[in-house]
Design a protein around this motif. Structure first.
Motif, mmCIF file in Angstrom:
data_model
loop_
_atom_site.group_PDB
_atom_site.id
_atom_site.type_symbol
_atom_site.label_atom_id
_atom_site.label_comp_id
_atom_site.label_asym_id
_atom_site.label_seq_id
_atom_site.Cartn_x
_atom_site.Cartn_y
_atom_site.Cartn_z
ATOM 1 N N ALA A 141 16.581 25.659 -23.775
ATOM 2 C CA ALA A 141 15.791 25.099 -24.868
ATOM 3 C C ALA A 141 16.689 24.782 -26.061
ATOM 4 O O ALA A 141 16.487 23.781 -26.762
ATOM 5 C CB ALA A 141 14.680 26.070 -25.280
ATOM 6 N N VAL A 142 17.699 25.611 -26.279
ATOM 7 C CA VAL A 142 18.624 25.376 -27.384
ATOM 8 C C VAL A 142 19.487 24.137 -27.100
ATOM 9 O O VAL A 142 19.775 23.335 -27.996
ATOM 10 C CB VAL A 142 19.515 26.618 -27.618
ATOM 11 N N LYS A 143 19.884 23.967 -25.832
ATOM 12 C CA LYS A 143 20.750 22.847 -25.460
ATOM 13 C C LYS A 143 20.067 21.500 -25.702
ATOM 14 O O LYS A 143 20.719 20.467 -25.865
ATOM 15 C CB LYS A 143 21.135 22.975 -23.985
ATOM 16 N N ARG A 144 18.750 21.515 -25.770
ATOM 17 C CA ARG A 144 18.017 20.273 -25.968
ATOM 18 C C ARG A 144 18.366 19.608 -27.302
ATOM 19 O O ARG A 144 18.264 18.390 -27.440
ATOM 20 C CB ARG A 144 16.516 20.540 -25.881
ATOM 21 N N PHE A 145 18.802 20.399 -28.287
ATOM 22 C CA PHE A 145 19.229 19.810 -29.559
ATOM 23 C C PHE A 145 20.489 18.972 -29.366
ATOM 24 O O PHE A 145 20.608 17.860 -29.890
ATOM 25 C CB PHE A 145 19.475 20.911 -30.601
ATOM 26 N N ASP A 146 21.441 19.525 -28.607
ATOM 27 C CA ASP A 146 22.661 18.758 -28.320
ATOM 28 C C ASP A 146 22.328 17.500 -27.517
ATOM 29 O O ASP A 146 22.868 16.410 -27.773
ATOM 30 C CB ASP A 146 23.660 19.620 -27.548
#
Length: 455
Positions: free
Chosen positions: A27-32
């Motif tokens: 879910a955090v990687k979705r920002f990248d």
């Protein structure tokens, strides 16, 4: 696109659950991924803008080339105007595609770039602020539960090891009862070992159950906190997806020329021009200017008049005479000009024999790929004009002649001289009675052949 993106885990049971420790990182990687998708969209639009510009440039070049060929070619009248209207359409459509290119670069790319800058805040030391906040939020929400999970896993391991020891002790006790070499004292010890293992196993089981119960107690709180952080990530993603949809609609609007009023008007105008072509009017115009409807001074009986000048009548200038030159050099008589440009005093000789049709009408003669309207650059003359209409070039030095009568040039490409003046004949007389010559001043032009005599 650069790199790869994680697909939605959806119903894939083989993938680890979001609730497992550390799996929030997707879910955090979705920002990248979101930031990189903005770059990819801008790159996509810039490539399309180059295509639009290239297409517009090619349309303009094509239109310019064919407009010149049509204007120089034999087509005339309203049909020529209709044909040229196709070139006008290309020029207008070229402008519209240049507008598409400008809109993609100046509006759509800039819009994505500005949104990306507002939505993702780069940190001094790598990563984005939004990703860091999500990472910290997930860690904080998961930490208490992860600690309990670790304790539970340790208790489970201890319990399973105790069960294993209990099973081994029971097996040794059973073997001791069947072996005669095992003394009663040894059998007693084996039995005591089994009892101790049972006690240890029971204690480990109680501890395991207790740690599992404590883990279950904090699971609800864990899920609530994790969902709160995930919802914050979702809200950011909602903004990105909503913006992307709006941006794509703007892109569609810029690409869809059918919604552009100028685009539709271009084709309405083209249709009106084509429908306005009038075959009968074109034929009538040609007959009036180059056919039997032309005016003719038919020969009539004339009484002898001794007072009349002895100069012979000026012969009519041939239709194939060259147009007014832009320099002192004039193209040889018979050089094909545009029939469609008679208004500009450009015409062509109609004296073709059956075997000497213009080269511009026999596109297959030289390999079959030549343009029917292009000039034959291999010669300095109009290659397709009949031999009778083409003046034969004399020697480079020319022939000196003397004027018998005064002659006043009626057009810019004609010479003016007085009786007794000498000049150089540079081309022999054509069928219409005209010669080309050069005055001693250097001026070249046409003059009636019967106004001079050789020296």
């Amino acid at each position: 696109m650069s790199g790869s993106y994680d697909e939605c885990a959806g119903g894939d049971d083989t993938m680890d659950s979001f609730w497992e420790v550390g799996n929030y990182k997707r879910a955090v990687k979705r920002f990248d991924d979101g930031h990189r998708l903005c770059n990819d969209l801008m790159g996509c639009l810039q490539e399309r803008a180059k295509i639009e510009k290239s297409y517009g440039d090619q349309l303009t070049a094509w239109s310019k080339r064919w407009r010149q060929l049509i204007e120089k070619g034999p087509q005339y009248g309203s049909v020529e105007r209709a044909w040229l209207a196709v070139m006008t359409e290309a020029e207008k459509v070229s402008e519209l595609h240049q507008d598409v290119k400008n809109n993609l670069v100046n509006e759509d790319v800039e819009k994505v770039k500005n949104w990306q800058k507002e939505a993702y805040h780069k940190q001094m030391i790598g990563g984005f602020k939004e990703a860091k906040e999500a990472e910290e939020g997930f860690k904080k929400a998961q930490k208490p539960w992860a600690k309990k999970l670790k304790e539970m896993e340790a208790a489970k391991k201890t319990y399973h090891m105790a069960c294993k020891e209990e099973k081994l002790a029971a097996a040794r006790e059973a073997n001791g009862k069947t072996e005669a070499s095992v003394t009663a004292d040894q059998q007693k010890k084996l039995h005591e070992k089994v009892d101790k293992c049972k006690q240890d196993s029971q204690k480990a089981k109680e501890k395991y159950e207790k740690s599992l119960e404590e883990l279950n107690k904090c699971t609800a709180q864990y899920m609530e906190c994790m969902e709160q952080v995930f919802d914050q990530c979702q809200q950011h993603e909602v903004k990105r997806l909503t913006f992307l949809k709006e941006a794509l609609l703007d892109i569609k609007r810029h690409l869809n020329l059918t919604e552009n009023a100028s685009y539709a008007a271009t084709y309405r105008e083209l249709e009106r021009t084509i429908l306005g072509a009038n075959t009968q009017e074109d034929l009538k115009w040609f007959s009036n200017n180059h056919g039997p409807d032309m005016h003719m001074n038919w020969p009539a009986f004339e009484e002898y008049n001794p007072d009349q000048t002895s100069a012979p009548p000026k012969k009519k200038k041939p239709d194939g005479a060259p147009p007014t030159p832009s320099t002192d050099h004039v193209a040889p008589p018979g050089d094909r000009s545009s029939v469609s440009s008679y208004e500009k005093n450009q015409a062509y000789s109609t004296e073709w024999s059956d075997d000497e049709q213009p080269a511009s009408y026999s596109g297959n003669e030289n390999g079959g790929n030549g343009n029917s309207f292009e000039d034959d650059s291999s010669t300095g003359k109009g290659a397709g004009v009949g031999a009778g209409a083409v003046a034969v070039a004399v020697a480079a030095a020319g022939v000196r002649v003397r004027a018998l009568y005064d002659y006043e040039g009626q057009e810019q490409d004609e010479l003016t001289f007085k009786a007794g003046d000498e000049l150089t004949k540079t081309e022999d007389e054509d069928e219409q009675g005209w010669c080309r010559g050069r005055l001693d001043t250097g001026r070249e032009g046409l003059y009636p052949a019967n106004y001079v005599e050789p020296i």
